[in-house]
Design a protein around this motif. Structure first.
Motif, PDB file in Angstrom:
ATOM      1  N   UNK A 105       0.824  -1.208   0.000  1.00 26.30           N
ATOM      2  CA  UNK A 105       0.000   0.000   0.000  1.00 26.30           C
ATOM      3  C   UNK A 105       0.869   1.274   0.000  1.00 26.30           C
ATOM      4  N   UNK A 106       1.772   1.345  -0.962  1.00 27.88           N
ATOM      5  CA  UNK A 106       2.671   2.492  -1.097  1.00 27.88           C
ATOM      6  C   UNK A 106       2.444   3.176  -2.446  1.00 27.88           C
ATOM      7  N   UNK A 107       2.636   4.486  -2.469  1.00 26.52           N
ATOM      8  CA  UNK A 107       2.544   5.237  -3.727  1.00 26.52           C
ATOM      9  C   UNK A 107       3.805   5.073  -4.563  1.00 26.52           C
ATOM     10  N   UNK A 108       4.938   4.969  -3.864  1.00 27.38           N
ATOM     11  CA  UNK A 108       6.235   4.834  -4.533  1.00 27.38           C
ATOM     12  C   UNK A 108       7.119   3.923  -3.693  1.00 27.38           C
ATOM     13  N   UNK A 109       8.238   3.489  -4.279  1.00 25.80           N
ATOM     14  CA  UNK A 109       9.203   2.709  -3.521  1.00 25.80           C
ATOM     15  C   UNK A 109      10.577   3.374  -3.617  1.00 25.80           C
ATOM     16  N   UNK A 110      11.495   2.904  -2.790  1.00 25.23           N
ATOM     17  CA  UNK A 110      12.904   3.301  -2.855  1.00 25.23           C
ATOM     18  C   UNK A 110      13.638   2.250  -3.678  1.00 25.23           C
ATOM     19  N   UNK A 111      14.540   2.694  -4.539  1.00 24.57           N
ATOM     20  CA  UNK A 111      15.299   1.777  -5.387  1.00 24.57           C
ATOM     21  C   UNK A 111      16.773   1.880  -5.029  1.00 24.57           C
ATOM     22  N   UNK A 112      17.394   0.731  -4.718  1.00 25.35           N
ATOM     23  CA  UNK A 112      18.842   0.671  -4.493  1.00 25.35           C
ATOM     24  C   UNK A 112      19.445  -0.268  -5.526  1.00 25.35           C
ATOM     25  N   UNK A 113      20.406   0.246  -6.297  1.00 26.61           N
ATOM     26  CA  UNK A 113      21.054  -0.563  -7.314  1.00 26.61           C
ATOM     27  C   UNK A 113      22.520  -0.740  -7.024  1.00 26.61           C
ATOM     28  N   UNK A 114      22.987  -1.992  -7.009  1.00 26.17           N
ATOM     29  CA  UNK A 114      24.389  -2.284  -6.759  1.00 26.17           C
ATOM     30  C   UNK A 114      25.050  -2.801  -8.025  1.00 26.17           C
ATOM     31  N   UNK A 115      26.135  -2.150  -8.465  1.00 24.57           N
ATOM     32  CA  UNK A 115      26.927  -2.582  -9.615  1.00 24.57           C
ATOM     33  C   UNK A 115      26.042  -2.674 -10.868  1.00 24.57           C
ATOM     34  N   UNK A 116      25.879  -3.878 -11.456  1.00 22.35           N
ATOM     35  CA  UNK A 116      24.959  -3.983 -12.592  1.00 22.35           C
ATOM     36  C   UNK A 116      23.590  -3.438 -12.218  1.00 22.35           C
ATOM     37  N   UNK A 117      23.166  -3.655 -10.972  1.00 23.44           N
ATOM     38  CA  UNK A 117      21.879  -3.131 -10.516  1.00 23.44           C
ATOM     39  C   UNK A 117      21.793  -1.623 -10.603  1.00 23.44           C
ATOM     40  N   UNK A 118      22.950  -0.934 -10.533  1.00 22.82           N
ATOM     41  CA  UNK A 118      22.953   0.525 -10.666  1.00 22.82           C
ATOM     42  C   UNK A 118      22.715   0.948 -12.116  1.00 22.82           C
ATOM     43  N   UNK A 119      23.097   0.090 -13.061  1.00 20.40           N
ATOM     44  CA  UNK A 119      22.792   0.339 -14.476  1.00 20.40           C
ATOM     45  C   UNK A 119      21.287   0.198 -14.699  1.00 20.40           C
ATOM     46  N   UNK A 120      20.746  -0.904 -14.191  1.00 23.61           N
ATOM     47  CA  UNK A 120      19.310  -1.150 -14.309  1.00 23.61           C
ATOM     48  C   UNK A 120      18.513  -0.062 -13.587  1.00 23.61           C
ATOM     49  N   UNK A 121      18.954   0.277 -12.368  1.00 20.22           N
ATOM     50  CA  UNK A 121      18.245   1.284 -11.589  1.00 20.22           C
ATOM     51  C   UNK A 121      18.288   2.663 -12.225  1.00 20.22           C
ATOM     52  N   UNK A 122      19.454   3.075 -12.719  1.00 22.43           N
ATOM     53  CA  UNK A 122      19.584   4.386 -13.356  1.00 22.43           C
ATOM     54  C   UNK A 122      18.735   4.468 -14.616  1.00 22.43           C
ATOM     55  N   UNK A 123      18.710   3.383 -15.376  1.00 23.30           N
ATOM     56  CA  UNK A 123      17.896   3.347 -16.589  1.00 23.30           C
ATOM     57  C   UNK A 123      16.414   3.436 -16.240  1.00 23.30           C
ATOM     58  N   UNK A 124      16.014   2.732 -15.166  1.00 21.99           N
ATOM     59  CA  UNK A 124      14.602   2.708 -14.767  1.00 21.99           C
ATOM     60  C   UNK A 124      14.129   4.070 -14.287  1.00 21.99           C
ATOM     61  N   UNK A 125      14.908   4.740 -13.451  1.00 23.91           N
ATOM     62  CA  UNK A 125      14.433   6.021 -12.900  1.00 23.91           C
ATOM     63  C   UNK A 125      14.405   7.119 -13.948  1.00 23.91           C
ATOM     64  N   UNK A 126      15.198   6.973 -15.002  1.00 25.39           N
ATOM     65  CA  UNK A 126      15.109   7.918 -16.111  1.00 25.39           C
ATOM     66  C   UNK A 126      13.785   7.727 -16.858  1.00 25.39           C
ATOM     67  N   UNK A 127      13.366   6.463 -16.974  1.00 24.40           N
ATOM     68  CA  UNK A 127      12.167   6.126 -17.735  1.00 24.40           C
ATOM     69  C   UNK A 127      10.892   6.258 -16.914  1.00 24.40           C
ATOM     70  N   UNK A 128      10.975   5.913 -15.610  1.00 28.70           N
ATOM     71  CA  UNK A 128       9.785   5.903 -14.752  1.00 28.70           C
ATOM     72  C   UNK A 128      10.045   6.639 -13.433  1.00 28.70           C
ATOM     73  N   UNK A 129      10.372   7.911 -13.466  1.00 32.32           N
ATOM     74  CA  UNK A 129      10.687   8.615 -12.211  1.00 32.32           C
ATOM     75  C   UNK A 129       9.505   8.685 -11.251  1.00 32.32           C
ATOM     76  N   UNK A 130       8.293   8.626 -11.788  1.00 33.81           N
ATOM     77  CA  UNK A 130       7.106   8.740 -10.945  1.00 33.81           C
ATOM     78  C   UNK A 130       6.890   7.519 -10.063  1.00 33.81           C
ATOM     79  N   UNK A 131       7.598   6.431 -10.320  1.00 32.28           N
ATOM     80  CA  UNK A 131       7.424   5.198  -9.553  1.00 32.28           C
ATOM     81  C   UNK A 131       8.338   5.108  -8.326  1.00 32.28           C
ATOM     82  N   UNK A 132       9.330   6.007  -8.245  1.00 31.57           N
ATOM     83  CA  UNK A 132      10.402   5.871  -7.258  1.00 31.57           C
ATOM     84  C   UNK A 132      10.512   7.152  -6.429  1.00 31.57           C
ATOM     85  N   UNK A 133      10.552   7.001  -5.108  1.00 28.28           N
ATOM     86  CA  UNK A 133      10.683   8.183  -4.253  1.00 28.28           C
ATOM     87  C   UNK A 133      12.112   8.723  -4.247  1.00 28.28           C
ATOM     88  N   UNK A 134      13.107   7.817  -4.222  1.00 24.40           N
ATOM     89  CA  UNK A 134      14.503   8.218  -4.403  1.00 24.40           C
ATOM     90  C   UNK A 134      15.346   7.003  -4.744  1.00 24.40           C
TER      91      UNK A 134
END
Length: 323
Positions: A105-134
């Protein structure tokens, strides 16, 4: 399901996401806490087995969910022939975010990306910033090729200082590195360089202490070892995407707060490269943390210092939200 370790939230589950069953591991102490989705490295190196080594205190701040990505860990074992592409894994991530928002029951989530996950995370927040609080980048990849050049020069410097003739011969055998385009030969050279970097403690390695954390995990199964052995084959298309990844070629504007937590001894994703880029980005809020005496597995190398950085981020973002 194993014993819940006396946690309010301790859930292992497979969720049907984007055509396949994908593994999620939830841990937390309060349903009121923000939800953090942890994006592991690799590609193909699930980190859900290492939670007991660093995550305990995190769960006072967040409900932390680890996702074994398509082509990794328990998701790979469940779906041995479903290999990822960047489009597939981004769709997976989007659908998992929707699932978690509804579940908690959250409006947004926090995203933490480690190594390859930081590539995936950075790409995602550029595309869907409204889904992530930070967003929190750890071992943040800015440019894979630049990282490899810097990491190569650093190990070369140390080999020369130590007059390590044996390692020098191995480095010379690699030849020109890195090549500008991904190939099977590129990967072979990269793996040889990693061995030298591991010797000089410049890159992450699966030493005995780290292996024991995984083996003692409440969710460990011997099939997890098989998944790790198959990781390179199953993630070849993502590795190619990673090699060509370069945030410097994209807009440096972010619509959400951005934080980097980097290891001062990390030369696999060199902290100097991340800091140079971070200083140029524009975001509503941003802060760069450098953890001394920590390498690429920053949260395992210095768990207390890492937690202090995470706690500061969480408390300041909570305060800002309440204003």
């Amino acid at each position: 399901m194993r014993k819940k370790l006396n946690k309010l939230i301790f859930v292992e589950e497979y969720v049907y996401i984007n055509g396949i069953e994908q593994f999620l591991f939830h841990n937390g102490t309060s349903y009121d806490n923000p939800v953090m989705l942890y994006l592991h490295g690799g590609p193909g190196s699930a980190e859900s087995l290492f939670t007991e080594g660093f995550q305990g205190k995190w769960e006072d701040l967040y409900t932390v969910i680890h996702w074994d990505q398509r082509g990794a860990g328990k998701t790979l074992i469940k779906n041995p022939h479903k290999y990822p592409t960047i489009d597939l894994v981004l769709k997976d991530l989007y659908d998992i975010v929707q699932y978690l928002k509804k579940k908690y029951n959250k409006d947004k989530i926090v995203l933490l990306g480690h190594s390859w996950g930081s590539v995936l995370g950075s790409t995602f927040i550029k595309k869907y910033p409204e889904e992530v609080s930070y967003y929190i980048g750890v071992g943040q990849v800015v440019s894979m090729l630049d990282n490899e050049r810097v990491g190569y020069e650093k190990v070369k410097e140390l080999i020369l200082q130590k007059k390590d003739i044996r390692s020098q011969k191995k480095l010379d055998a690699i030849g020109e590195y890195p090549d500008e385009k991904y190939s099977e030969e590129w990967l072979k050279k990269c793996l040889k360089l990693r061995k030298l970097q591991e010797k000089y403690k410049l890159a992450a390695s699966m030493d005995l202490s780290i292996s024991l954390i995984a083996f003692k995990s409440p969710i460990f199964k011997f099939s997890d070892i098989l998944a790790l052995m198959k990781a390179f084959k199953s993630n070849e298309k993502l590795v190619e995407f990673l090699v060509n990844f370069n945030l410097k070629l994209q807009s440096n504007e972010y619509k959400i707060p951005v934080f980097y937590i980097m290891g001062g001894n990390d030369w696999q994703t060199p902290y100097s490269e991340a800091e140079e880029y971070f200083n140029k980005i524009k975001a509503p809020v941003k802060k760069y943390y450098l953890i001394p005496n920590a390498g690429h597995m920053t949260m395992l190398d210095q768990p207390d210092l890492f937690f202090e950085a995470l706690k500061e981020i969480a408390e300041k973002q909570k305060a800002a939200k309440s204003i």
